[in-house]
Design a protein around this motif. Structure first.
Motif, short mmCIF file in Angstrom:
data_model
loop_
_atom_site.label_atom_id
_atom_site.label_comp_id
_atom_site.label_asym_id
_atom_site.label_seq_id
_atom_site.Cartn_x
_atom_site.Cartn_y
_atom_site.Cartn_z
N PHE A 45 0.84 -1.20 0.00
CA PHE A 45 0.00 0.00 0.00
C PHE A 45 0.87 1.25 0.00
CE2 PHE A 45 -3.48 -2.50 2.42
CZ PHE A 45 -3.96 -3.01 1.22
N GLN A 46 2.08 1.11 0.55
CA GLN A 46 3.08 2.18 0.52
C GLN A 46 4.38 1.62 -0.01
OE1 GLN A 46 1.86 3.74 4.80
NE2 GLN A 46 3.12 5.27 3.78
N SER A 47 5.05 2.40 -0.86
CA SER A 47 6.30 1.94 -1.47
C SER A 47 7.32 3.08 -1.48
CB SER A 47 6.05 1.46 -2.91
OG SER A 47 5.13 0.39 -2.91
N PRO A 48 7.84 3.44 -0.30
CA PRO A 48 8.79 4.56 -0.24
C PRO A 48 10.16 4.18 -0.82
CG PRO A 48 8.64 3.51 1.90
CD PRO A 48 7.61 2.85 1.03
N GLU A 49 10.84 5.17 -1.28
CA GLU A 49 12.23 4.96 -1.70
C GLU A 49 13.15 4.84 -0.48
OE1 GLU A 49 15.62 7.70 -3.87
OE2 GLU A 49 13.57 7.77 -4.67
N LEU A 50 12.80 5.58 0.59
CA LEU A 50 13.62 5.61 1.80
C LEU A 50 12.73 5.50 3.02
CD1 LEU A 50 16.41 6.08 3.18
CD2 LEU A 50 15.90 8.54 3.09
N LEU A 51 13.06 4.58 3.92
CA LEU A 51 12.37 4.45 5.20
C LEU A 51 13.22 5.17 6.25
CD1 LEU A 51 9.78 3.10 6.24
CD2 LEU A 51 11.19 1.15 6.93
N ILE A 52 12.64 6.17 6.89
CA ILE A 52 13.38 7.01 7.84
C ILE A 52 12.92 6.65 9.25
CG2 ILE A 52 13.94 9.38 8.51
CD1 ILE A 52 12.91 10.15 5.61
N ASP A 53 13.77 5.98 9.99
CA ASP A 53 13.45 5.49 11.33
C ASP A 53 13.66 6.63 12.34
OD1 ASP A 53 13.25 4.21 13.78
OD2 ASP A 53 14.38 2.45 13.16
N ILE A 54 12.57 7.12 12.94
CA ILE A 54 12.66 8.23 13.89
C ILE A 54 12.54 7.74 15.33
CG2 ILE A 54 11.76 9.88 12.21
CD1 ILE A 54 9.05 9.74 13.70
N SER A 55 12.59 6.43 15.55
CA SER A 55 12.31 5.88 16.88
C SER A 55 13.37 6.21 17.92
CB SER A 55 12.13 4.37 16.80
OG SER A 55 13.32 3.73 16.35
N ASN A 56 14.54 6.70 17.50
CA ASN A 56 15.61 7.04 18.45
C ASN A 56 15.68 8.54 18.77
OD1 ASN A 56 16.44 4.47 18.90
ND2 ASN A 56 18.49 4.71 18.03
N ILE A 57 14.71 9.31 18.32
CA ILE A 57 14.76 10.76 18.58
C ILE A 57 14.25 11.02 20.00
CG2 ILE A 57 13.95 13.03 17.87
CD1 ILE A 57 13.70 12.02 15.04
N ALA A 58 15.16 11.37 20.89
CA ALA A 58 14.82 11.54 22.31
C ALA A 58 13.79 12.64 22.52
CB ALA A 58 16.08 11.82 23.11
N ALA A 59 13.82 13.66 21.69
CA ALA A 59 12.91 14.80 21.85
C ALA A 59 11.44 14.41 21.65
CB ALA A 59 13.28 15.91 20.86
N LEU A 60 11.19 13.24 21.06
CA LEU A 60 9.82 12.81 20.81
C LEU A 60 9.30 11.88 21.91
CD1 LEU A 60 9.95 12.05 16.98
CD2 LEU A 60 9.51 14.20 18.15
N ARG A 61 10.06 11.74 22.99
CA ARG A 61 9.65 10.84 24.07
C ARG A 61 9.25 11.66 25.30
NH1 ARG A 61 10.48 5.79 22.80
NH2 ARG A 61 12.01 5.23 21.20
N GLY A 62 8.68 10.97 26.27
CA GLY A 62 8.42 11.57 27.57
C GLY A 62 7.01 12.10 27.75
N ILE A 63 6.59 12.12 29.00
CA ILE A 63 5.30 12.65 29.42
C ILE A 63 5.58 13.66 30.53
CG2 ILE A 63 3.05 12.11 30.44
CD1 ILE A 63 3.50 9.20 29.44
N SER A 64 5.11 14.89 30.38
CA SER A 64 5.41 15.92 31.37
C SER A 64 4.28 16.94 31.43
CB SER A 64 6.73 16.62 31.04
OG SER A 64 6.65 17.26 29.77
N LEU A 65 4.16 17.59 32.58
CA LEU A 65 3.18 18.66 32.75
C LEU A 65 3.85 19.96 32.36
CD1 LEU A 65 0.24 18.95 33.69
CD2 LEU A 65 1.11 19.56 35.95
N ASP A 66 3.24 20.68 31.40
CA ASP A 66 3.78 21.94 30.89
C ASP A 66 2.72 23.01 31.09
OD1 ASP A 66 5.05 23.97 29.58
OD2 ASP A 66 5.07 23.02 27.60
N GLY A 67 2.78 23.68 32.25
CA GLY A 67 1.75 24.66 32.58
C GLY A 67 0.42 23.97 32.79
N ASP A 68 -0.58 24.40 32.06
CA ASP A 68 -1.92 23.81 32.18
C ASP A 68 -2.13 22.64 31.22
OD1 ASP A 68 -2.66 25.63 34.15
OD2 ASP A 68 -3.36 27.11 32.68
N PHE A 69 -1.07 22.22 30.53
CA PHE A 69 -1.19 21.15 29.55
C PHE A 69 -0.32 19.96 29.96
CE2 PHE A 69 -2.68 24.71 27.11
CZ PHE A 69 -3.58 24.17 26.20
N LEU A 70 -0.81 18.78 29.64
CA LEU A 70 0.01 17.58 29.72
C LEU A 70 0.60 17.36 28.34
CD1 LEU A 70 0.83 15.19 31.60
CD2 LEU A 70 -0.98 13.88 30.47
#
Length: 294
Positions: A45-70
């Motif tokens: 169903f998808q046929s990319p030329e390049l598969l870009i693995d973003i699973s090691n990007i630390a900035a995309l992890r974590g759960i934190s309270l930021d002011g009035d938002f989670l």
């Protein structure tokens, strides 16, 4: 069937991800948990030329309270949501929905960002993002922008994400002292796609509903807010009469498609049954969905 041949790169930052995407002039695809993308590749169903693995990007992890938002990083896995004290405290509707997401093996790998970016209308987290009035942080090579959940889901597997953009975080208003929430879904077997599912988040004071958001899954091409049902109960005490009015209003909110297994009339009937259950829970001040002096 096997995937078509593609190149693979694992990146460690958003900048590297955008550079990789630009290097193939948009013929790339981002990989996070892979629970939806890998089957799609195998079925071609998808046929990319390049598969870009973003699973090691630390900035995309974590759960934190930021002011009035989670703030929930896009790479937070479903199993983390199920275990998180911060989620249970500040976004309990996600905690209620998480056990219904597929099976443990998928919950251990799948990510909330991947689920929302895919926008499967039968998935739990996209619909709960609507009920929670969430905002999505989207990044591209030029910077960041925010899109509210109400404007993000545009069609079947179609979202506000632009080519090359990455969903980086989900921002949810923190659960208030007078708020209550409830979730449930109906399926043939636990772990199957739901025939219909719904989540409700409401602000209740002196037994009256001040604000309410009701979102359904598996009843259309996108997750759907039941605005007419919301209007039928807003400003009222939750009672048999207000629940019946909200159930009747679903005829204006929902228009499910025909499929081989479940007729539109049956889905609407099941949606009414489910909504009655959920509003009953919201109306119970001693139930598990509320807290404080609600």
């Amino acid at each position: 069937m096997k995937p078509r041949a593609f190149n693979y790169v694992r990146v460690g930052s958003l900048d590297q991800a955008f550079e990789a995407y630009a290097s193939v002039r948009g013929a790339g695809c981002y990989l996070a948990g892979g629970q939806s993308l890998v089957p799609a590749l195998s079925l071609r169903f998808q046929s990319p030329e390049l598969l870009i693995d973003i699973s090691n990007i630390a900035a995309l992890r974590g759960i934190s309270l930021d002011g009035d938002f989670l703030r929930i990083g896009a790479l937070v896995r479903h199993a983390e949501i199920l275990r998180s004290h911060d989620i249970a405290t500040h976004a309990p509707l996600l905690s209620l929905a998480a056990p219904y997401v597929a099976h443990p093996a998928i919950r251990n790998c799948g990510t909330i960002g991947g689920s929302i970016a895919l926008a499967d209308p039968a998935a739990e987290f996209p619909a709960m993002a609507l009920a929670l009035d969430a905002e999505f942080e989207l990044a591209n090579a030029s910077g960041l922008r925010r899109v509210r959940a109400d404007g993000f889901f545009r069609g079947l597997y179609e979202t506000a994400l632009q080519p090359g953009e990455i969903l980086t975080a989900i921002l949810i208003p923190s659960f208030g002292i007078n708020e209550r929430c409830a979730f449930d879904e109906l399926s043939r077997r636990r772990g199957d796609y739901a025939l219909v599912g719904a989540g409700v988040q409401a602000t209740v004071s002196r037994d009256r509903v001040d604000e309410i958001r009701i979102a359904f899954l598996s009843v259309g091409a996108t997750p759907i807010r039941a605005r007419c049902a919301e209007a039928a109960v807003k400003g009222r005490v939750i009672s048999a009469g207000s629940i019946a009015a909200a159930q009747a209003a679903l005829d204006q909110d929902l228009d499910p498609d025909e499929d081989r297994e479940t007729s539109p009339a049956m889905r609407i009937h099941l949606a009414r049954v489910l909504l009655g259950r959920l509003l009953g829970r919201i109306g119970d001040p001693h139930g598990p969905s509320g807290r404080g002096g609600a």
